[in-house]
Design a protein around this motif. Structure first.
Motif, short mmCIF file in Angstrom:
data_model
loop_
_atom_site.label_atom_id
_atom_site.label_comp_id
_atom_site.label_asym_id
_atom_site.label_seq_id
_atom_site.Cartn_x
_atom_site.Cartn_y
_atom_site.Cartn_z
N GLN A 297 1.14 49.93 -23.05
CA GLN A 297 1.56 48.96 -24.08
C GLN A 297 0.49 47.85 -23.90
OE1 GLN A 297 5.29 46.82 -23.61
NE2 GLN A 297 5.39 46.59 -25.78
N ARG A 298 0.30 47.29 -22.75
CA ARG A 298 -0.46 46.05 -22.67
C ARG A 298 -1.98 46.34 -22.82
NH1 ARG A 298 -0.06 42.13 -17.26
NH2 ARG A 298 2.27 42.84 -17.79
N LEU A 299 -2.36 47.50 -22.64
CA LEU A 299 -3.98 47.71 -22.92
C LEU A 299 -4.33 48.63 -23.96
CD1 LEU A 299 -4.56 48.66 -19.14
CD2 LEU A 299 -5.39 46.89 -20.21
N MET A 300 -3.24 48.89 -24.82
CA MET A 300 -3.37 49.64 -25.95
C MET A 300 -4.31 48.83 -27.03
SD MET A 300 -0.61 51.12 -28.88
CE MET A 300 0.33 52.07 -27.38
N PRO A 301 -4.40 47.84 -27.36
CA PRO A 301 -5.16 46.73 -28.19
C PRO A 301 -6.87 46.86 -27.56
CG PRO A 301 -3.37 45.47 -27.97
CD PRO A 301 -3.21 46.66 -26.81
N SER A 371 -4.58 53.98 -19.06
CA SER A 371 -3.91 52.65 -19.20
C SER A 371 -2.67 52.69 -18.77
CB SER A 371 -3.73 52.48 -20.83
OG SER A 371 -3.05 53.44 -21.17
N GLY A 372 -1.90 53.93 -18.65
CA GLY A 372 -0.57 54.02 -17.84
C GLY A 372 -0.95 54.17 -16.59
N LEU A 373 -1.94 54.54 -15.77
CA LEU A 373 -2.13 54.59 -14.38
C LEU A 373 -2.17 53.06 -14.09
CD1 LEU A 373 -2.43 56.11 -11.83
CD2 LEU A 373 -4.84 56.02 -12.41
N TYR A 374 -3.16 52.43 -14.66
CA TYR A 374 -3.40 50.94 -14.40
C TYR A 374 -2.22 50.18 -14.45
CZ TYR A 374 -6.48 46.92 -14.11
OH TYR A 374 -6.86 45.75 -13.48
N GLY A 375 -1.24 50.59 -15.32
CA GLY A 375 0.26 49.74 -15.21
C GLY A 375 1.07 50.12 -14.07
N THR A 404 -9.82 46.85 -37.58
CA THR A 404 -10.78 47.33 -38.04
C THR A 404 -11.40 48.04 -36.89
OG1 THR A 404 -12.26 45.38 -37.76
CG2 THR A 404 -11.27 45.84 -39.85
N LEU A 405 -12.33 48.94 -37.01
CA LEU A 405 -12.96 49.72 -35.95
C LEU A 405 -13.98 48.78 -35.23
CD1 LEU A 405 -13.86 52.26 -34.20
CD2 LEU A 405 -15.73 52.68 -36.28
N TRP A 406 -14.64 48.03 -35.85
CA TRP A 406 -15.57 46.82 -35.48
C TRP A 406 -14.70 45.93 -34.51
CZ3 TRP A 406 -20.65 46.06 -36.35
CH2 TRP A 406 -21.28 44.86 -35.30
N ASP A 407 -13.55 45.31 -34.91
CA ASP A 407 -12.67 44.53 -33.93
C ASP A 407 -12.28 45.34 -32.68
OD1 ASP A 407 -13.16 42.39 -35.59
OD2 ASP A 407 -11.04 42.71 -36.57
N ALA A 408 -11.87 46.60 -32.97
CA ALA A 408 -11.42 47.62 -31.76
C ALA A 408 -12.46 47.93 -30.78
CB ALA A 408 -11.00 48.70 -32.39
N ALA A 409 -13.80 47.99 -31.08
CA ALA A 409 -15.01 48.11 -30.36
C ALA A 409 -15.12 46.91 -29.65
CB ALA A 409 -16.26 48.54 -31.40
N GLN A 410 -15.35 45.45 -30.34
CA GLN A 410 -15.34 44.36 -29.68
C GLN A 410 -14.41 44.24 -28.64
OE1 GLN A 410 -17.67 42.28 -30.27
NE2 GLN A 410 -18.48 42.37 -32.04
N ARG A 411 -13.09 44.71 -28.77
CA ARG A 411 -11.90 44.63 -27.77
C ARG A 411 -12.51 45.61 -26.56
NH1 ARG A 411 -6.96 42.37 -29.20
NH2 ARG A 411 -6.66 42.61 -26.89
N LEU A 412 -12.94 46.77 -26.91
CA LEU A 412 -13.26 47.69 -25.72
C LEU A 412 -14.55 47.19 -25.05
CD1 LEU A 412 -12.58 50.36 -24.50
CD2 LEU A 412 -14.52 51.39 -25.99
N LYS A 413 -15.29 46.55 -25.56
CA LYS A 413 -16.61 46.18 -24.72
C LYS A 413 -16.23 44.98 -23.80
CE LYS A 413 -21.41 44.56 -25.91
NZ LYS A 413 -21.95 45.89 -24.77
N GLU A 416 -12.20 44.16 -19.26
CA GLU A 416 -12.54 44.41 -17.94
C GLU A 416 -12.04 45.52 -17.12
OE1 GLU A 416 -11.74 40.83 -15.95
OE2 GLU A 416 -13.17 39.71 -16.90
N VAL A 417 -10.75 45.87 -17.61
CA VAL A 417 -10.12 47.09 -17.21
C VAL A 417 -10.66 48.20 -17.45
CG1 VAL A 417 -7.89 48.46 -17.34
CG2 VAL A 417 -7.83 45.77 -17.18
N ALA A 418 -11.14 48.36 -18.87
CA ALA A 418 -12.02 49.42 -19.47
C ALA A 418 -13.11 49.74 -18.55
CB ALA A 418 -12.30 49.56 -20.88
N GLN A 419 -13.94 48.56 -18.42
CA GLN A 419 -14.97 48.62 -17.43
C GLN A 419 -14.76 49.35 -16.30
OE1 GLN A 419 -18.33 47.52 -18.14
NE2 GLN A 419 -17.98 46.34 -20.35
N GLU A 420 -13.47 48.92 -15.69
CA GLU A 420 -13.21 49.47 -14.03
C GLU A 420 -12.80 50.83 -14.26
OE1 GLU A 420 -9.61 48.59 -10.91
OE2 GLU A 420 -10.07 47.01 -12.30
#
Length: 457
Positions: A297-301, A371-375, A404-413, A416-420
């Motif tokens: 839930q927390r990391l979905m966005p 995301s689930g494992l991180y939780g 939008t895809l643009w905003d979603a890609a900005q969030r991924l980039k 810090e959790v995604a990087q880890e």
């Protein structure tokens, strides 16, 4: 004689090719968008590749679904000269191709430096981390897809407009449809059995020509392989029958979009028992499952563009069309993004309903599992479950999904959790590929714009 799904080692792979006296073998791997790319290898080259790997042009990690080259990626591009990248064959992936008997198919995976941005390798690293935490992840994916009475040529001649669906009108769970077209249904079911992506359920969904297939549960890596092969070879089967299958997230504003739901559970590696099931707790949810839900839930966005990777994905995420619009969860609630399914020791699980049919199965599963494992590792707790219509709720900013895809890609980039979890090289590369996708879209003039502005504005 060896059967394809009995192959476990390079020695086995060599033996089955020799037993069938094959002069060539088909190998394939999956690119950023989950599109299968491959080639035939002669027997001698294949045998050598089993031991030493082989080289595959890394352009398949540097172009989009239309073979157009990213201009913003660091990993590969004109600046690197598009060199060959090392690839390793996965002997245990051996399958027979029913349309090409006795031909065999083997999956492959980018190796060494290229593994940092390889979608299958990204999932493998998440699975390994999960196992290191003491859990064995299990998964099953289910897909909705539309069938059309069209060919690749006729669809293009029509400009992808006024396409003829395989069957007319809305008729979910229709016994009439699956009886009238029983031969095609049988071909789909047989294909799943023969290529080892067995289908637990197959039925018509709501909309003209739309089907839903639920693929049987397996270990997470194998489940992703099954899903990726299913999407590829359903298209092959359809086109061999003079039809087309589309997994586009939303092809028409008049019908619901096409989902790619992910069912997930964890089992304790030491005991083999469910890590999600606790009959002493409400809804049989163990503490591990609560933490898992909270992480998703927390990391979905932040991870959204791995599950909704195209411009078209966001056409599906609107209220009232069976697709979630915020990071919500509920008990047996299909309006929520996460649906906890209470059951017993064997069946307690949750469904990640956000995923679209157009997502790369490896990356969608990596995002849902990671995301689930991180939780779980952070011992996060979820908010209150949604009761009733999740679309009608006013959500907090933390639970709002990018639109939008643009905003979603900005969030991924920026995550810090995604990087880890996934590695900085993958995050930077995949985010760049999504920025490219959005820019390609903005270069084009739509029919809506011409109709709205050409004369009047």
């Amino acid at each position: 004689m060896l059967k394809p799904r009995e192959v476990r080692s390079a020695t086995d792979a060599r033996a089955i090719v020799e037993e069938r006296d094959l002069r060539h073998v088909k190998v394939g791997l999956f690119d950023n968008d989950g599109v299968m790319r491959g080639k035939y290898l002669c027997r001698e080259k294949f045998f050598s590749s089993l031991e030493h790997g082989f080289a595959f042009c890394d352009v398949v990690l540097g172009w989009d679904v239309k073979d157009q080259l990213y201009d913003n990626a660091d990993y590969t591009g004109w600046h690197t000269g598009y060199p060959d990248a090392p690839v390793r064959i996965l002997p245990q992936s051996c399958r027979e191709i029913p349309f090409e008997e006795p031909m065999l198919l083997f999956l492959a995976e980018f190796d060494r430096q290229a593994a940092a941005v390889c979608p299958r390798a990204v999932l493998r690293r998440v699975v390994e981390r999960c196992r290191g935490a003491g859990f064995e992840p299990r998964a099953a994916l289910e897909y909705e897809f539309f069938l059309f009475d069209e060919t690749p040529h006729s669809a293009r001649e029509k400009g992808f407009r006024n396409l003829k669906p395989f069957t007319p009108d809305w008729f979910g769970y229709s016994v009439i449809r699956n009886s009238v077209h029983a031969e095609l249904y049988r071909q789909i079911l047989d294909l799943g059995e023969r290529m080892d992506f067995p289908i637990e359920g197959l039925h018509t969904e709501t909309g003209p020509g739309v089907l839903e297939a639920a693929i049987a549960v397996d270990d997470a890596e194998a489940a992703a392989d099954k899903a990726a092969l299913f999407k590829t070879f359903i298209k092959v089967l359809a086109q061999r029958q003079g039809l087309m299958a589309s997994f586009m997230a939303k092809w028409s504003p008049d019908y619901p979009g096409q989902s790619g739901h992910i069912h997930l559970s964890l089992r304790q590696r030491d005991s083999g028992r469910s890590a999600f099931f606790d009959p002493r707790q409400p809804h049989n949810m163990s503490a591990v499952q609560r933490h898992f839900v909270a992480g998703q839930q927390r990391l979905m966005p932040e991870f959204l563009c791995m599950l909704a990777p195209t411009v078209n994905s966001y056409r599906r995420l609107i209220p009232g069309f069976w697709a979630p619009t915020d990071a919500t969860w509920g008990i047996e609630n299909r309006t929520a993004a996460l649906r906890v399914i209470p059951g017993d020791e064997k069946s307690q699980r949750q469904e990640y309903r956000l995923g679209a049919a157009d997502a790369n199965p490896y990356l969608a599963l990596a995002a849902a599992l990671g995301s689930g494992l991180y939780g779980v590792l952070q011992r996060w707790e979820p908010g209150e479950p949604v009761a009733g219509n999740a679309y009608a709720l006013t959500q907090t900013a933390e639970l709002a999904l990018p639109r939008t895809l643009w905003d979603a890609a900005q969030r991924l980039k920026a995550s810090e959790v995604a990087q880890e979890l996934f590695g900085s090289e993958f995050v930077d590369h995949f985010a760049a590929s999504r920025f490219w996708e959005e820019r390609e879209y903005r270069r084009h003039i739509s029919d809506w714009e011409l109709d709205r502005y050409f004369e009047i504005i």
